[in-house]
Design an enzyme around this catalytic site. Structure first.
Site, PDB file in Angstrom:
ATOM      1  N   ASP A   1       0.857  -1.194   0.000  1.00  0.00           N
ATOM      2  CA  ASP A   1       0.000   0.000   0.000  1.00  0.00           C
ATOM      3  C   ASP A   1       0.890   1.240   0.000  1.00  0.00           C
ATOM      4  OD1 ASP A   1      -2.037   1.782   0.232  1.00  0.00           O
ATOM      5  OD2 ASP A   1      -2.870   0.954   2.082  1.00  0.00           O
TER       6      ASP A   1
ATOM      7  N   ASP B   1      -3.234   2.350  -5.949  1.00  0.00           N
ATOM      8  CA  ASP B   1      -2.099   2.398  -5.025  1.00  0.00           C
ATOM      9  C   ASP B   1      -2.021   1.200  -4.088  1.00  0.00           C
ATOM     10  OD1 ASP B   1      -4.334   3.046  -3.606  1.00  0.00           O
ATOM     11  OD2 ASP B   1      -3.424   4.664  -2.466  1.00  0.00           O
ATOM     12  N   GLU B   2      -2.738   0.149  -4.385  1.00  0.00           N
ATOM     13  CA  GLU B   2      -2.706  -1.043  -3.525  1.00  0.00           C
ATOM     14  C   GLU B   2      -2.621  -2.304  -4.384  1.00  0.00           C
ATOM     15  OE1 GLU B   2      -5.542  -1.430  -0.184  1.00  0.00           O
ATOM     16  OE2 GLU B   2      -6.258   0.520  -0.858  1.00  0.00           O
TER      17      GLU B   2
END
Lengths: 155, 423
Positions: B11, B104-105
């Site tokens: 993350d 973003d993960e």
């Protein structure tokens, strides 16, 4: 319109910091790099600029009603193009900036702003920030209907 | 039963801000807010801005009062996608299975990490973190666990720039850890579920796994039951390397302020039809049911739908369909602030048996629009845009939105980053 700019330390040659006594303008925002701040609200407002390869610091706009220069800090692009500044022989300059300030909002500037330099009757040079109608985004962000003309970008 | 392959969750720490800092180092160490919604509100913030008390979603005029020294940046999803894909590339280099969960993960099979980097799982994850920083420039937090839920908990609780290898904990450490996490922190437990659980004295994750599984299922359906298994260390939700087919595709959003001007409303319909068709093209689908949803600040809004006889992705046909719905909504002289176009009843193009008859739709004034007469132009437009760039050619009817189209960042939104599992 723009009422202030900040310039990262890396944008100004070290030798010029001393020459222009810029250390008085040093601000550190949080843990970030040192920056130099130039605000219109100062008693004698000035702006840094690059013109013909030279780094200069000149008076920002004009507050004197007797020197025949427009009493303003800004020059609208429309008036410049219409020839209203022609008699003053304006020269376009680059105002380096990392951040600009408008109505309480600091926003990022990628390269810098455009400005014009004119000379008063005492041969003193003044710089005006060039402005244009604000984009919808800029107007929402700052609540100002005019924005500075930026180099290589429109906010 | 515990799974053999540990799962990792990577993350990014304040991703949008970190991405801006990659290309603009002068933003490092200072309070930064990324603005969305046409410059009106903060959609992402740096830890410095968070520490000053600014929350995500706060309007800029409030954020600047809370933190006068903050610097605000315009969002740029094109750039964020570039870095996001670089992160995927780095992960794909060290893991056989990677799930693109969001911009973003990412979830990944962590079993190979110790072999690739050497050392324990934690040491290997720390090296992966450093590699991500060196190669992409974005700081990340990493969690490792037996399940996706545990891995995500690990990364969430190690932020910023931390690593948490939960599967290496002893039972006691694991219980202490789960006890320290409120049940509302779990991904999948919203506010209402949290209230339900707390009414039954389930306050933290340890309480949750100690509760009866069937009781959890009764309270939170099978999704809650899956969460219960995952917290026990049993992997229920597997790493998905491709997105399951969509049930619906939607495009739209804010109109950048409300507008009651009919030409602008129509222009927004056309712009959103272009975006919707582009998304349908990406997924290779046609649709048969189309819905329009309008938000009007001064009343309850409006929603309507049309079901066509045949699936289509025809620009002209869909423009006619949506414009007619707009007319039907009686929004003339009424301000609209948001508009959403939804395509449902999707079929893969390759699976469609084309009809011998043309798909026809009658507009409100009785004029028939047929699909076959217009597709050549739409195909040409699509081909040029694929080659030259997104929306390089667009319908002239969108010219009533000059401010929107003068700003190229409006051409690209978070939903245009394709292939993610979630928004």
């Amino acid at each position: 319109m723009c009422q202030g700019i900040a310039l990262s330390q890396c944008e100004i040659p070290e030798s010029l910091i001393e020459r222009y006594e810029l250390s008085e303008r040093i601000i550190r925002r949080g843990e970030g790099d040192i920056e130099f701040r130039f605000l219109l609200a100062e008693r004698l407002p000035v702006l840094p600029l690059w013109h013909e390869g030279q780094f200069l610091i000149l008076s920002w706009g004009n507050r004197d009603r007797h020197n025949k220069l427009p009493v303003s800090a800004w020059c609208s692009q429309e008036s410049l193009e219409a020839g209203a500044w022609h008699h003053l022989r304006p020269r376009e300059v680059f105002i380096p900036a990392s951040f600009a300030w408008d109505r309480g909002v600091w926003y990022q500037v990628r390269e810098g702003l455009k400005g014009v330099v004119v000379t008063d009757c005492e041969r003193k040079q003044h710089v005006y920030v060039l402005t244009q109608p604000a984009t919808h985004y800029y107007e929402v962000m700052t609540r100002n209907n005019r924005e500075p003309v930026m180099v290589g970008e429109t906010i | 039963m515990k799974t053999a392959s540990p799962i990792g969750h990577l993350d990014s720490d304040c991703f949008y801000v970190s991405a801006e800092r990659v290309r603009f180092p002068c933003l490092r160490g200072i309070p930064v807010g990324v603005l969305g919604n046409q410059g009106a509100c903060v959609i992402a913030k740096s830890y410095e801005l968070k520490a000053a008390g600014v929350k995500t979603g706060v309007p800029i005029w409030e954020a600047r009062k809370i933190c006068p020294e903050a610097v605000f940046v315009k969002r740029d999803f094109r750039w964020y996608e570039v870095l996001s894909r670089k992160m995927l590339d780095v992960l794909a280099d060290v893991s056989p299975l990677v799930e693109y969960y969001s911009i973003d993960e990412m979830f990944f099979d962590a079993s190979e990490l110790p072999r690739v980097f050497g050392g324990s799982m934690r040491e290997a994850a720390l090296q992966l973190q450093q590699r991500m920083l060196q190669e992409v420039g974005v700081p990340v937090s990493i969690g490792i666990g037996e399940s996706k839920t545990m891995a995500k908990l690990g990364s969430d609780t190690s932020k910023p720039f931390g690593v948490h290898a939960l599967h290496e904990l002893t039972d006691k450490q694991r219980f202490d850890y789960l006890r320290s996490i409120p049940v509302g922190e779990l991904c999948g437990v919203g506010k209402r579920s949290q209230v339900k659980l707390e009414q039954h004295r389930i306050f933290n994750c340890l309480d949750f796994i100690r509760a009866d599984r069937k009781f959890i299922q009764k309270l939170l359906t099978i999704k809650g039951e899956a969460l219960w298994y995952e917290l026990q260390g049993e992997s229920i939700n597997k790493i998905a390397t491709s997105r399951p087919p969509h049930k619906a595709i939607s495009r739209g959003g804010s109109l950048g302020g409300k507008t009651a001007i009919a030409k602008q409303q129509h222009a927004w319909v056309v712009r959103n039809v272009e975006r919707l068709i582009e998304a349908m093209d990406f997924h290779g689908v046609f649709a048969r049911k189309f819905s329009l949803s309008l938000e009007r600040p001064n009343d309850y809004g409006w929603g309507g739908h049309v079901v066509l006889s045949e699936p289509t992705n025809s620009f002209k046909l869909l423009c006619a369909v949506f414009r007619e719905m707009l007319d039907r909504s009686d929004s003339r002289d009424k301000a609209i602030s948001h508009m959403h176009l939804i395509a449902e009843k999707l079929s893969y193009r390759s699976e469609i048996q084309r009809t011998l008859f043309e798909t026809t739709y009658s507009t409100h004034d009785g004029r028939p629009i047929t699909e076959s007469s217009i597709d050549q132009l739409a195909t040409l437009k699509q081909q040029i845009n694929q080659k030259v760039g997104r929306f390089a050619i667009r319908s002239g009817e969108t010219l009533h939105l000059p401010e929107i189209y003068a700003d190229e960042t409006n051409d690209y939104d978070i939903c245009d980053v394709q292939g993610k599992m979630c928004f």
